[in-house]
Design a protein around this motif. Structure first.
Motif, PDB file in Angstrom:
ATOM      1  N   PHE A   1      -6.825  -0.800  -2.714  1.00  0.00           N
ATOM      2  CA  PHE A   1      -6.531  -1.284  -1.375  1.00  0.00           C
ATOM      3  C   PHE A   1      -5.882  -2.672  -1.422  1.00  0.00           C
ATOM      4  N   SER A   2      -5.685  -3.245  -0.252  1.00  0.00           N
ATOM      5  CA  SER A   2      -4.849  -4.449  -0.129  1.00  0.00           C
ATOM      6  C   SER A   2      -5.392  -5.651  -0.884  1.00  0.00           C
TER       7      SER A   2
ATOM      8  N   TYR B   1       1.312  -5.168  11.851  1.00  0.00           N
ATOM      9  CA  TYR B   1      -0.087  -5.216  11.403  1.00  0.00           C
ATOM     10  C   TYR B   1      -0.161  -5.792   9.992  1.00  0.00           C
ATOM     11  N   ALA B   2      -1.319  -6.341   9.677  1.00  0.00           N
ATOM     12  CA  ALA B   2      -1.682  -6.759   8.311  1.00  0.00           C
ATOM     13  C   ALA B   2      -0.696  -7.742   7.666  1.00  0.00           C
TER      14      ALA B   2
ATOM     15  N   GLU C   1      -9.517  -7.286   9.107  1.00  0.00           N
ATOM     16  CA  GLU C   1      -8.921  -6.961   7.818  1.00  0.00           C
ATOM     17  C   GLU C   1      -7.886  -8.028   7.451  1.00  0.00           C
ATOM     18  N   CYS C   2      -7.438  -7.982   6.210  1.00  0.00           N
ATOM     19  CA  CYS C   2      -6.231  -8.695   5.739  1.00  0.00           C
ATOM     20  C   CYS C   2      -6.087 -10.147   6.211  1.00  0.00           C
TER      21      CYS C   2
ATOM     22  N   TRP D   1      -0.684   8.733   4.608  1.00  0.00           N
ATOM     23  CA  TRP D   1      -1.620   7.931   3.829  1.00  0.00           C
ATOM     24  C   TRP D   1      -2.403   8.811   2.860  1.00  0.00           C
TER      25      TRP D   1
ATOM     26  N   ARG E   1     -13.072  -5.977   1.932  1.00  0.00           N
ATOM     27  CA  ARG E   1     -11.756  -5.749   1.324  1.00  0.00           C
ATOM     28  C   ARG E   1     -10.725  -6.846   1.612  1.00  0.00           C
ATOM     29  N   ASP E   2      -9.558  -6.638   0.991  1.00  0.00           N
ATOM     30  CA  ASP E   2      -8.322  -7.389   1.239  1.00  0.00           C
ATOM     31  C   ASP E   2      -8.415  -8.860   0.815  1.00  0.00           C
TER      32      ASP E   2
ATOM     33  N   MET F   1      -4.462   5.232  -2.487  1.00  0.00           N
ATOM     34  CA  MET F   1      -3.550   4.090  -2.467  1.00  0.00           C
ATOM     35  C   MET F   1      -3.167   3.588  -3.856  1.00  0.00           C
TER      36      MET F   1
ATOM     37  N   GLN G   1       0.866  -1.170   0.000  1.00  0.00           N
ATOM     38  CA  GLN G   1       0.000   0.000   0.000  1.00  0.00           C
ATOM     39  C   GLN G   1       0.907   1.227   0.000  1.00  0.00           C
TER      40      GLN G   1
HETATM   41  C1  FRU Z   1      -5.146  -2.425   6.765  1.00  0.00           C
HETATM   42  C2  FRU Z   1      -5.944  -1.638   5.762  1.00  0.00           C
HETATM   43  C3  FRU Z   1      -6.640  -2.576   4.788  1.00  0.00           C
HETATM   44  C4  FRU Z   1      -6.848  -1.719   3.591  1.00  0.00           C
HETATM   45  C5  FRU Z   1      -5.617  -0.862   3.591  1.00  0.00           C
HETATM   46  C6  FRU Z   1      -5.812   0.526   3.077  1.00  0.00           C
HETATM   47  O1  FRU Z   1      -4.067  -1.771   7.308  1.00  0.00           O
HETATM   48  O2  FRU Z   1      -6.878  -0.820   6.431  1.00  0.00           O
HETATM   49  O3  FRU Z   1      -7.805  -3.173   5.301  1.00  0.00           O
HETATM   50  O4  FRU Z   1      -6.979  -2.492   2.436  1.00  0.00           O
HETATM   51  O5  FRU Z   1      -5.151  -0.816   4.927  1.00  0.00           O
HETATM   52  O6  FRU Z   1      -4.608   1.196   2.878  1.00  0.00           O
END
Ligand code: FRU
Length: 495
Positions: A97-98, A284-285, A222-223, A62, A166-167, A65, A54
């Protein structure tokens, strides 16, 4: 190629030169320029590892993206490739996004990601419409599928939210069909991970939720990632807005893993336990990849959403990945160890055995620097007389220090960046419960200029944290409150 992507590619090429390699981490991937968050499309394709991320090249904060892109042979030396995707279509105009990546039979690389359309209502509140999209490429250039998006809010189960959808993590099954595991929010219940199937990558059907939060771990999830490891199925995820649970989960966003039973016929997963993946401040993620030699390797974003916006605008880059970690599952524990390729970065090694620390602060000859792999084994000098505290401090000079300390009476390990140079009133310390035999503990610290990752007892637990300390603070010292004996193996690392 769209003008938006062309602009991003030109911008990153021109501006990356302003960042001296010595101002970046040595072996952790950071943004080519500007901002980085989640790892995306972590994969092995055409003889090398690919990491997308990202990315907002134009600012160290941020923003819309893009997908940044880098490749590596060993996951430690990275080469930047041009940005892979930009928000340039009606369905992803506010962000790509991801997502994840897969190599197709015909040799092309497929990217699956979330396209975001953001609108603002009359009260100034923003609303996302998030849907899943695909792109095909040759490992450098990608073309978005003309029929995008391929999964939309219409494909959600009743009660699911198209605003938090998402993701996608895409997999291929042995029979050649595809699965995508996608995060969604079920308002009132929290996040869930939905499993979809497809035979042709463009038509997808919802199967069922693979896991549901039911308000146990934070709110939205998420993710996701899901894989078999040493005979067990592991689901990993990231949760927003957690409340703390003892020393297990902390306030804010955090990561979790679940082990459980997976039925290959029904493709249902029954969770048996859940724990945090990383007990530090910045992680994270995460996403994983299977290496050609069969190792399951995980990389996360080494940052934290609650503190990542506190740096100044003038920083030319912000955000880096964690160290690649090899995963294994034994006796109910998800072990994480630094990728073994890290051993190749060792230059000078010094070893100290049976060093006695008694209420004193000690420095060891040649043990200093900001790129290091340091193994410490400690135990009570007298097993009948437990020590109160052991601490190792690094990135240290007269103004700064970062600490890792252990209190055997509490069985807690603490990481502490209070004196690391931050001028913000944010979380600077975190503690985790660790196992020890009457004060005996093994620590491995991987220090890479602006971060430390602490692996406890051969990877039983990990605590990661970034530090803003100026690079001239290079000192390392040891301290005991009580009587400790330690062995230290110190490797200077160089790239
Ligand atoms: C996790 C997140 C994802 C999203 C992305 C956006 O850190 O919030 O869920 O796809 O970042 O940048």
């Amino acid at each position: 190629m769209s003008q938006v992507l062309r602009d991003a590619r030109r911008y990153e090429e021109e501006h990356e030169k302003q960042i001296a390699p010595s101002d970046r981490p040595g072996f952790h991937l950071c943004a080519r320029v500007g901002w980085m968050n989640d790892p995306n499309g972590f994969s092995y394709h055409d003889g090398q590892y690919h990491m997308f991320y990202q990315y907002h090249p134009y600012d160290s904060h941020w923003g819309p993206m893009h997908w940044g892109h880098a490749v590596s042979q060993d996951l430690l030396h990275w080469k930047y490739l041009p940005a892979a995707m930009a928000p340039d279509q009606f369905y992803d105009r506010d962000g790509c996004f991801s997502g994840s990546a897969l190599t197709l039979d015909d040799g092309r690389q497929l990217l699956m990601y979330t396209g975001v359309i953001r609108s603002t209502d009359s009260l100034g509140r923003t609303h996302d419409i998030q849907s899943q999209c695909i792109a095909f490429g040759d490992g450098t250039d990608y073309r978005k599928y003309q029929g995008n998006p391929v999964i939309t809010g219409k494909d959600l189960p009743e009660g699911g939210s198209p605003n938090d959808f998402r993701d996608p993590k895409i997999f291929r099954k042995e029979d050649g069909s595809y699965r995508a595991l996608i995060a969604d929010n079920y308002p009132g219940h929290g996040g869930m991970y939905l499993l979809y199937r497809s035979d042709d990558l463009v038509h997808w059907q919802l199967m069922h939720p693979l896991a549901e939060n039911e308000n146990r771990i934070g709110l939205m999830w998420e993710c996701p990632d899901f894989f078999e490891l040493d005979g067990t199925h592991i689901l990993i995820g990231s949760a927003q807005d957690m409340l703390p649970k003892g020393f297990e989960y902390h306030n804010g966003n955090g990561t979790f893993w679940m082990a459980g039973d997976y039925d290959p016929e029904t493709e249902k997963f029954t969770e048996k336990c859940n724990y945090a993946i990383d007990y530090g401040i910045d992680f994270y993620a995460p996403q994983t990849v299977l290496s050609p030699d069969g190792r399951r390797i995980m990389i996360g974003w080494m940052q934290n959403w609650d503190t990542c916006n506190l740096h100044t605008k003038s920083t030319p880059w912000f955000g880096s990945m964690s160290l690649p970690r090899e995963l294994s599952f034994r006796s109910g524990i998800l072990y994480q160890t630094p990728i073994r390729e890290l051993d190749n970065l060792r230059t000078e090694t010094v070893e100290y055995k049976d060093i006695r620390l008694t209420n004193n602060d000690l420095r060891l000859d040649q043990v200093c620097g900001r790129m290091a792999d340091m193994e410490i084994e400690l135990k009570a000098a007298d097993p009948e007389k437990m020590y109160q505290r052991f601490a190792v401090r690094f990135a240290q000079n007269e103004n700064y220090r970062t600490g890792v300390s252990f209190r055997p009476f509490e069985s807690t390990l603490k990481i502490d960046r209070k004196f690391s140079g931050s001028r913000r009133a944010v979380i600077n310390q975190r503690r985790a419960l660790v196992n020890h035999q009457r004060g005996s503990l093994k620590l491995r610290l991987i220090i890479d200029r602006f971060s430390v990752e602490v692996f406890v007892n051969d990877g039983e637990k990990v605590l990661s944290m970034t530090i803003p300390t100026e690079l001239s603070a290079e000192g390392i010292s040891f301290y005991a409150d009580g009587d400790v004996v330690m062995n230290v193996v110190f490797h200077k690392l160089s790239v």
